[in-house]
Structure formats: structure tokens, C-alpha cells
Design a protein around this motif. Structure first.
Motif, PDB file in Angstrom:
ATOM      1  N   ALA A 293       0.841  -1.199   0.000  1.00 27.80           N
ATOM      2  CA  ALA A 293       0.000   0.000   0.000  1.00 27.80           C
ATOM      3  C   ALA A 293       0.874   1.246   0.000  1.00 27.80           C
ATOM      4  N   GLY A 294       0.321   2.345  -0.521  1.00 27.29           N
ATOM      5  CA  GLY A 294       1.003   3.630  -0.456  1.00 27.29           C
ATOM      6  C   GLY A 294       1.984   3.902  -1.571  1.00 27.29           C
ATOM      7  N   ALA A 295       2.129   2.984  -2.519  1.00 24.02           N
ATOM      8  CA  ALA A 295       3.018   3.233  -3.661  1.00 24.02           C
ATOM      9  C   ALA A 295       2.355   4.247  -4.603  1.00 24.02           C
ATOM     10  N   LYS A 296       3.149   5.107  -5.213  1.00 22.11           N
ATOM     11  CA  LYS A 296       2.612   6.213  -6.012  1.00 22.11           C
ATOM     12  C   LYS A 296       3.029   6.082  -7.478  1.00 22.11           C
ATOM     13  N   PHE A 297       2.061   6.364  -8.359  1.00 23.87           N
ATOM     14  CA  PHE A 297       2.299   6.256  -9.794  1.00 23.87           C
ATOM     15  C   PHE A 297       1.706   7.459 -10.521  1.00 23.87           C
ATOM     16  N   LEU A 298       2.322   7.794 -11.643  1.00 20.92           N
ATOM     17  CA  LEU A 298       1.770   8.740 -12.607  1.00 20.92           C
ATOM     18  C   LEU A 298       1.412   7.948 -13.858  1.00 20.92           C
ATOM     19  N   LEU A 299       0.441   8.448 -14.607  1.00 20.25           N
ATOM     20  CA  LEU A 299       0.007   7.775 -15.833  1.00 20.25           C
ATOM     21  C   LEU A 299       0.346   8.647 -17.030  1.00 20.25           C
ATOM     22  N   TYR A 300       0.954   8.024 -18.031  1.00 22.59           N
ATOM     23  CA  TYR A 300       1.310   8.719 -19.265  1.00 22.59           C
ATOM     24  C   TYR A 300       0.624   8.045 -20.447  1.00 22.59           C
ATOM     25  N   LYS A 301       0.361   8.848 -21.476  1.00 22.71           N
ATOM     26  CA  LYS A 301      -0.228   8.334 -22.709  1.00 22.71           C
ATOM     27  C   LYS A 301       0.756   8.561 -23.840  1.00 22.71           C
ATOM     28  N   GLY A 302       1.036   7.482 -24.569  1.00 24.56           N
ATOM     29  CA  GLY A 302       1.975   7.589 -25.679  1.00 24.56           C
ATOM     30  C   GLY A 302       3.059   6.542 -25.573  1.00 24.56           C
ATOM     31  N   THR A 303       4.175   6.813 -26.217  1.00 26.80           N
ATOM     32  CA  THR A 303       5.307   5.894 -26.236  1.00 26.80           C
ATOM     33  C   THR A 303       6.145   6.074 -24.978  1.00 26.80           C
ATOM     34  N   PRO A 304       6.512   4.975 -24.308  1.00 30.40           N
ATOM     35  CA  PRO A 304       7.312   5.095 -23.088  1.00 30.40           C
ATOM     36  C   PRO A 304       8.544   5.975 -23.290  1.00 30.40           C
ATOM     37  N   GLY A 305       8.716   6.901 -22.388  1.00 23.72           N
ATOM     38  CA  GLY A 305       9.841   7.819 -22.441  1.00 23.72           C
ATOM     39  C   GLY A 305       9.536   9.137 -23.111  1.00 23.72           C
ATOM     40  N   SER A 306       8.483   9.179 -23.927  1.00 27.56           N
ATOM     41  CA  SER A 306       8.153  10.420 -24.638  1.00 27.56           C
ATOM     42  C   SER A 306       6.651  10.709 -24.614  1.00 27.56           C
ATOM     43  N   GLY A 307       5.930  10.037 -23.730  1.00 25.94           N
ATOM     44  CA  GLY A 307       4.493  10.227 -23.657  1.00 25.94           C
ATOM     45  C   GLY A 307       4.105  11.518 -22.961  1.00 25.94           C
ATOM     46  N   THR A 308       2.821  11.771 -22.939  1.00 22.27           N
ATOM     47  CA  THR A 308       2.259  12.959 -22.294  1.00 22.27           C
ATOM     48  C   THR A 308       1.553  12.540 -21.015  1.00 22.27           C
ATOM     49  N   GLN A 309       1.841  13.239 -19.937  1.00 19.73           N
ATOM     50  CA  GLN A 309       1.237  12.880 -18.666  1.00 19.73           C
ATOM     51  C   GLN A 309      -0.263  13.109 -18.700  1.00 19.73           C
ATOM     52  N   VAL A 310      -0.997  12.137 -18.212  1.00 18.30           N
ATOM     53  CA  VAL A 310      -2.454  12.245 -18.127  1.00 18.30           C
ATOM     54  C   VAL A 310      -2.794  13.134 -16.936  1.00 18.30           C
ATOM     55  N   THR A 311      -3.642  14.123 -17.161  1.00 15.87           N
ATOM     56  CA  THR A 311      -4.006  15.074 -16.116  1.00 15.87           C
ATOM     57  C   THR A 311      -5.514  15.094 -15.922  1.00 15.87           C
ATOM     58  N   ASN A 312      -5.922  15.739 -14.852  1.00 14.39           N
ATOM     59  CA  ASN A 312      -7.338  15.960 -14.614  1.00 14.39           C
ATOM     60  C   ASN A 312      -7.865  17.024 -15.567  1.00 14.39           C
ATOM     61  N   SER A 313      -9.178  17.188 -15.588  1.00 15.99           N
ATOM     62  CA  SER A 313      -9.783  18.158 -16.498  1.00 15.99           C
ATOM     63  C   SER A 313      -9.306  19.575 -16.239  1.00 15.99           C
ATOM     64  N   ASP A 314      -8.874  19.847 -15.001  1.00 18.23           N
ATOM     65  CA  ASP A 314      -8.373  21.185 -14.680  1.00 18.23           C
ATOM     66  C   ASP A 314      -6.875  21.317 -14.897  1.00 18.23           C
ATOM     67  N   GLY A 315      -6.258  20.258 -15.446  1.00 18.91           N
ATOM     68  CA  GLY A 315      -4.830  20.294 -15.735  1.00 18.91           C
ATOM     69  C   GLY A 315      -3.951  19.841 -14.596  1.00 18.91           C
ATOM     70  N   SER A 316      -4.538  19.519 -13.445  1.00 21.31           N
ATOM     71  CA  SER A 316      -3.744  19.083 -12.301  1.00 21.31           C
ATOM     72  C   SER A 316      -3.243  17.657 -12.509  1.00 21.31           C
ATOM     73  N   GLU A 317      -2.192  17.322 -11.801  1.00 22.45           N
ATOM     74  CA  GLU A 317      -1.540  16.027 -11.943  1.00 22.45           C
ATOM     75  C   GLU A 317      -2.411  14.911 -11.379  1.00 22.45           C
ATOM     76  N   VAL A 318      -2.460  13.819 -12.115  1.00 17.24           N
ATOM     77  CA  VAL A 318      -3.160  12.631 -11.637  1.00 17.24           C
ATOM     78  C   VAL A 318      -2.127  11.714 -10.982  1.00 17.24           C
ATOM     79  N   GLU A 319      -2.170  11.634  -9.653  1.00 20.63           N
ATOM     80  CA  GLU A 319      -1.268  10.751  -8.928  1.00 20.63           C
ATOM     81  C   GLU A 319      -2.089   9.621  -8.323  1.00 20.63           C
ATOM     82  N   LEU A 320      -1.737   8.411  -8.672  1.00 20.93           N
ATOM     83  CA  LEU A 320      -2.468   7.230  -8.231  1.00 20.93           C
ATOM     84  C   LEU A 320      -1.699   6.557  -7.102  1.00 20.93           C
ATOM     85  N   THR A 321      -2.381   6.243  -6.004  1.00 23.83           N
ATOM     86  CA  THR A 321      -1.763   5.636  -4.833  1.00 23.83           C
ATOM     87  C   THR A 321      -2.414   4.296  -4.552  1.00 23.83           C
ATOM     88  N   THR A 322      -1.599   3.263  -4.370  1.00 25.49           N
ATOM     89  CA  THR A 322      -2.140   1.924  -4.151  1.00 25.49           C
ATOM     90  C   THR A 322      -2.869   1.850  -2.815  1.00 25.49           C
TER      91      THR A 322
END
Length: 634
Positions: free
Chosen positions: A227-256
């Protein structure tokens, strides 16, 4: 057929066509208007072909109502053109079912019941024989057009078409109902025929989700939820993708959660990958929590393996994923002989070391894994220094021997005077895969160097465990410290009548040192301390002109000092002097005086002469005074 007959039948056919579309509109949420009564057939003849354009629409929530009369419409704000780049590919196929429904067709056209039956049994009409236009996918603008379909001829004055959604995506909740269209069709004003019939099927869209399960493995143990591990989600090719954000542009941080799971939601078509961040239990060097490491497969680079794809058909590949964090390698070093209290030794003694390395469960993924031993000042390798390596589930458990040049490589660096044990070959491949999760024990010995080892000073044997799990180089450092001690002495006379008053430093006194086993200390020329049974072989320590002398290079413990030669004019001590060697004994001076039991005990002849002279003088003066006194009285 005469012109009047054509006029009458065409008008009826147009009525039928619009009626069918009206029913279709009810099925699809569309509203079609019947304007055929305004057609003047004597002025207008239907074209031989017609185009049908399908406008695929998308919405969420309640289905909007659209009045459809076959012409191109302006769309309400509650719907939008279907976006295949987000929601997947959708395709339509056109079937000419005119002959198949001829038995249902009358001069009044198709009834509502006929059309319902056709729609309910659409699959029976969707045959290759009826197919007049192969499947075509909706374009990026949400439309697809089927051109030059038969419309009207002298031998066939109407056509009934079934348009079916034959390709769909899982991002669509339900596929569109089949559409039944009868051509020719009048325009909205009723004064002509449509060259292009527009239809507007609507679909409710949905987004998908993806679940990642996070686990952690301690060295030598099985995986458990983290529990408590943190991840960001990206869309695209690994290493050059675009970070997935909320509708307001804030960072989407996912925690187990407590089950080690995270769920990424609101996903549409595309390629995705997770990037792990440092958290309370996970770090690049293992310094957080229980020492779990960020893995090379979860970095924001081309080697990222935490990928999944939502295809144009809406299928998610893979359907889920599990990712494990492994614990950092652990290492220790201890001394297995010497004084039990603080690892102290006699000068020149052999020091036995034991180092342990707990290999991570995923050691086969490492690109560097080696152990380097570095002696500090005061230590040296002996000419026959040998390293013995074993491994097992624990240090105390059953051990399996490791073989040099097979299971590990051993090299000596003459410049830095270090030994290196490497568990990977020159291609960074693990030499023995059985080491995963095991404890490796390294046993070897060194010696105190009498030429450089200082008393009451830390004498360190250092080590580095260098490792790289693919995220960067790290080093475990440690040491095992040993000591050698000594004592400082000063030889003094006992003073007047053994009181210590008027004592003085005495040179030339000779001593030997004994241990608790009644053995005598013998120090060879380089300072190495040995113990012998004969006093004749013992090292003799002599007080200097200032009365001082020192004994160095001893382990902590209890010893005794035996005087074997007294200074000139003095007698030997009749008892040994007990003393203790420890971390503070070298910083203070122990006084070795003459025995204070009696005046003659040390043979101080000058002192006895002075006392005798004082007695004689005193007696003489007393006699003189007595005689004077008698003369006066006479």
C-alpha cells in the motif's frame, strides 16, 4: 407506363419512404417529416443513383432527440460527432433488401410492423448476396458516405436499404439499431429528390479503466501487497508520452490501496504506461521504509514495461498487470575473534572477519553487483590471505560452497590494496542464479600491522557493496573496527620512610609483563606481541632517565608488571604490580614505586647514612648542653 401512372406511383413511393424513415427516427431517436405531398413529379424525375451519408453521433447520459428529414442538420449541444481516435473504430455496411421484403411491400409501402420485423431480424438480411457496399469505417469527422447506390429506374422504381453497424468498439455501450431506408426520397420542401440522404445514428459512449496491482518482495520472501506506492500515468510511447491530467490540468497521482491496487479511469483509445514515483516505502537507493527499490521497468524511459493499450476495438491489452518492488541488497561485516567486548587484539595478531550479503530476489536483473574490501591504516593482508564464500537461506543455516572463477571472480588491486569479489561476469550476467534471495557469507582474515597500527585508535576494515538494479549505481558501505591498547608507567622511589614524600623518578629499573595465563610478553623487532612460557624469553622494559616506560600492542585485559632488576642502590619490589589495559589506560600514567613496607626494603643506603649522622649529631649536641648545665649549677 404512362406519365400519369408514374406520377401516382412515385408519389406513393415517396410517402412510403418517408413513413419508413419516420419509424426509423422513432427507433433511433430521430424525427422525420413527410413532405412528399408537395412533390410535383411531372416537373422532377428521381436520379438513378443516390448517396447515403451516415453521421455517427456520440453522447453521454440521456439520448438527445433529433428531427431528421434526410437533409444535413445542425447538431444540438448535447451530442457531438463521433471521435474514433478516442472511442475506437466504427463501421457500417449497406444491404439492398428490396427483393427480400417484396412480399411485404405493397402499393402503400411497408407498414410499421414490417419495418420492426426487418430490424428485429436484420441478421437474416445481412448476407453477401444483399451486400451492395462493403463495410466502411467512420472517418475522423464522424461520417461515412456510401456513394452511387441504385435509386430509381424504369424497371425498379424503389429500393429498400438496410444499413447496419457491423463494426463497433467496447467504448460504445450499445451498437446502433439497423436502419431501413426507402429511396427515392423527397427533400424537406417536397419539390425535389435528395441526392444525398443523411442519417444520424446516436451511440452512448463510455470510458474504460485499468487496474495495476503493486506487490513488494523482501529478500528471500514471497511477494505481498504494498500500500502507499505512487504512480503517474502517461499516454503515448514510453519515455516520450504525455502525462495524463485531470480536467483542470492538475496532476493525476495514483496511490495503491491496502490491497496494493490502483485503478486508472476515464481511459479512451491509446497506449499508456505507468511511472512509479518515490514514496514512503519505495526509493532509488532503498533508504525509505523497508528498503524497497524503484525498478528499471517503471521509469519514464524507453525501457518502461508497465504498459497497456486500448485498441481501436476497445480491447484492453493486457487486461491487468502486477508489478513487484524488490528489497535492496543488505550487507554486514563483523569480527569473529578477539576480545569479546570491543574486538581488541595484541599487536600483529590475526583478525578474522565475516561479511554477509543478502542478495535480492531479482539479482539476475542487476547490471552491477560486487563487493570490495579495503583495509584501513593498521591492517594488512597476510601472504596467504584466502577468501571462503558460501551461501544459504541464512548465515546459520545449511551452507553451499561457492567456487572462485565459477560462481564469482576475485581480483586484487595492487595500487589501492583492495580485494574485489564480483558476482557478475564481464557481460554483466549473474554467474550463479541460485544466489537470488540467499545470504552469501564471506570469511577471511587480516593482521594488525605493527608498523602502522596505533594504540587506542579505530582500526577499520571497510567494505563497499556496489550494485545497480537498472535505475542507477548505489553503494552499501560499512566497516568492522578493531583496537589495540597499551599502558604508560613511571618508576619512582618510595620516599622518606616509604611515605612517598621526597620520592624521585628512577631510571634503569627493568620489568617483564605477564598475562592472566602467567605467560610472558615477547615483542619481536617489528612490534608484534607474542606470549611465551619462560621469563628468560620475555621482552624487558626499562625505565628511562625520567623514570618512564610504556607497554603497547595489547588486547584489553588484566596484566601484571614484574620487576626483575632494581635501579642502582635500590632493592627489587617483592610483589608484582597488577594493571588493566583498556581504552583509557594509554592516556594515564601508572606509578611504580618501591615497596613501602620498611625503611630497608629498597636498600636506600644514602638515606640510612643521613639518618645515622643526624642521630650522632643530635646525641653530641645533647651531651654538650648537659655539661653546660652542670657547670652553671656548680
Amino acid at each position: 407506363m404512362d406519365s400519369n401512372s408514374l406520377k401516382t406511383k412515385t408519389s406513393k413511393l415517396l410517402v412510403i419512404g418517408v413513413a419508413v424513415l419516420a419509424l426509423l427516427g422513432a427507433l433511433l431517436g430521430l424525427s422525420l417529416q413527410n413532405n412528399s405531398s408537395k412533390v410535383h413529379a411531372d416537373n422532377t424525375t428521381p436520379s438513378s443513383t443516390v448517396d447515403i451519408t451516415v453521421h455517427k453521433l456520440q453522447y453521454t447520459g440521456t439520448a438527445p432527440s433529433i428531427d431528421n428529414d434526410g437533409s444535413e442538420l445542425s447538431l444540438p449541444s448535447t451530442v457531438s460527432a463521433y471521435d474514433p481516435s478516442k472511442y475506437g473504430d466504427v463501421g457500417f455496411t449497406v444491404y439492398d433488401i428490396t427483393s427480400g421484403v417484396s412480399s411485404k411491400y405493397s402499393t402503400d409501402g411497408l407498414t410499421n410492423g414490417d419495418i420492426s420485423e426487418i430490424v428485429e431480424n436484420a441478421s437474416t438480411y445481412e448476407t453477401d448476396a444483399n451486400k451492395v457496399a462493403n463495410q466502411k469505417d467512420v472517418g475522423t469527422d464522424g461520417t461515412v458516405t456510401f456513394s452511387d447506390l441504385p435509386n430509381y429506374s424504369s424497371s425498379q422504381n424503389h429500393h429498400v436499404y438496410l444499413i447496419a453497424e457491423t463494426k463497433s468498439s467496447k467504448l460504445i455501450k450499445t451498437t446502433a439499431q439497423p436502419m431501413v431506408i426507402v429511396t427515392p426520397m423527397t427533400n424537406s420542401t417536397g419539390d425535389g429528390y435528395l441526392s444525398t440522404v443523411n442519417v444520424y445514428p446516436k451511440n452512448e459512449i463510455q470510458t474504460l479503466s485499468f487496474t495495476l496491482t503493486k506487490q513488494a518482495e523482501k529478500n528471500g520472501q514471497s511477494a505481498a501487497a504494498l500500500a502507499g506506492a505512487k504512480f503517474l500515468l502517461y499516454k503515448g510511447t514510453p519515455g516520450s508520452g504525455t502525462q495524463v491530467t485531470n480536467s483542470d490540468g492538475s496532476e493525476v497521482e495514483l496511490t495503491t490501496d491496502d490491497n496494493g491496487k490502483i485503478k486508472a479511469t476515464n481511459l479512451t483509445v491509446g497506449s499508456y504506461y505507468f511511472v512509479e514515483e518515490a514514496s514512503d516505502d519505495v526509493s532509488t537507493d532503498g533508504s525509505a521504509g523497508d528498503g524497497y527499490l524503484l525498478g528499471k521497468d517503471a521509469l519514464n524511459d524507453a525501457n518502461n514495461k508497465l504498459t497497456f493499450t486500448i485498441g481501436s476495438d476497445g480491447n484492453v491489452t493486457p487486461t491487468d498487470q502486477t508489478y513487484i518492488n524488490y528489497q535492496k541488497p543488505a550487507s554486514t561485516k563483523t569480527v569473529t575473534n578477539g576480545s569479546s567486548t570491543d574486538n581488541s587484539f595484541d599487536q600483529g595478531a590475526t583478525v578474522k572477519y565475516q561479511a554477509t550479503i543478502t542478495a535480492p530476489n531479482n539479482i539476475s536483473d542487476y547490471t552491477e553487483f560486487n563487493w570490495v574490501d579495503t583495509p584501513g591504516t593498521g591492517l594488512k593482508y597476510s601472504s596467504d590471505t584466502a577468501f571462503t564464500l558460501t551461501y544459504g537461506d541464512s548465515v546459520d543455516g545449511t551452507q553451499t560452497a561457492l567456487t572462485k572463477s565459477t560462481d564469482y571472480n576475485l581480483t586484487y588491486d595492487t595500487d589501492n590494496k583492495t580485494y574485489k569479489i564480483d558476482f557478475l561476469d564481464s557481460s554483466n550476467q549473474l554467474l550463479n542464479s541460485s544466489l537470488a534471495g540467499k545470504v552469501v557469507t564471506i570469511s577471511y582474515s587480516m593482521a594488525l600491522d605493527p608498523t602502522t597500527a596505533k594504540v587506542a585508535t579505530d582500526i577499520d576494515n571497510n567494505y563497499n557493496l556496489n550494485w545497480n538494479n537498472g535505475t542507477g549505481k548505489n553503494t552499501n558501505t560499512g566497516k568492522a573496527t578493531v583496537y589495540t591498547y597499551g599502558a604508560q608507567f613511571i618508576k619512582k622511589s618510595a620516599g622518606i620512610l616509604g611515605t612517598g614524600t621526597g620520592n624521585s623518578a628512577l631510571s634503569g629499573a627493568e620489568f617483564v609483563v605477564r598475562n592472566s595465563n602467567s605467560e610472558y610478553l615477547k615483542q619481536i623487532s617489528d612490534g608484534t606481541s607474542n606470549w611465551v612460557s619462560s621469563q628468560d624469553d620475555a621482552t624487558v622494559f626499562t625505565s628511562g632517565t625520567d623514570g618512564t616506560f610504556s607497554v603497547e600492542g595489547l588486547a584489553k585485559g588484566a596484566y601484571s608488571l614484574k620487576e626483575i632488576k632494581a635501579p642502582t642502590g635500590y632493592q627489587l619490589r617483592t610483589s608484582d604490580l597488577s594493571f588493566t589495559v583498556d581504552e583509557s589506560s594509554n592516556s594515564k600514567t601508572i606509578e611504580v614505586d618501591d615497596n613501602a613496607k620498611g625503611l630497608l626494603s629498597t636498600g636506600s643506603q644514602w638515606l640510612m647514612l643521613i639518618i645515622a649522622l643526624v642521630i650522632v649529631i643530635g646525641t653530641t649536641l645533647g651531651v654538650k648542653e648537659y655539661r653546660k648545665a652542670r657547670k652553671v649549677n656548680a
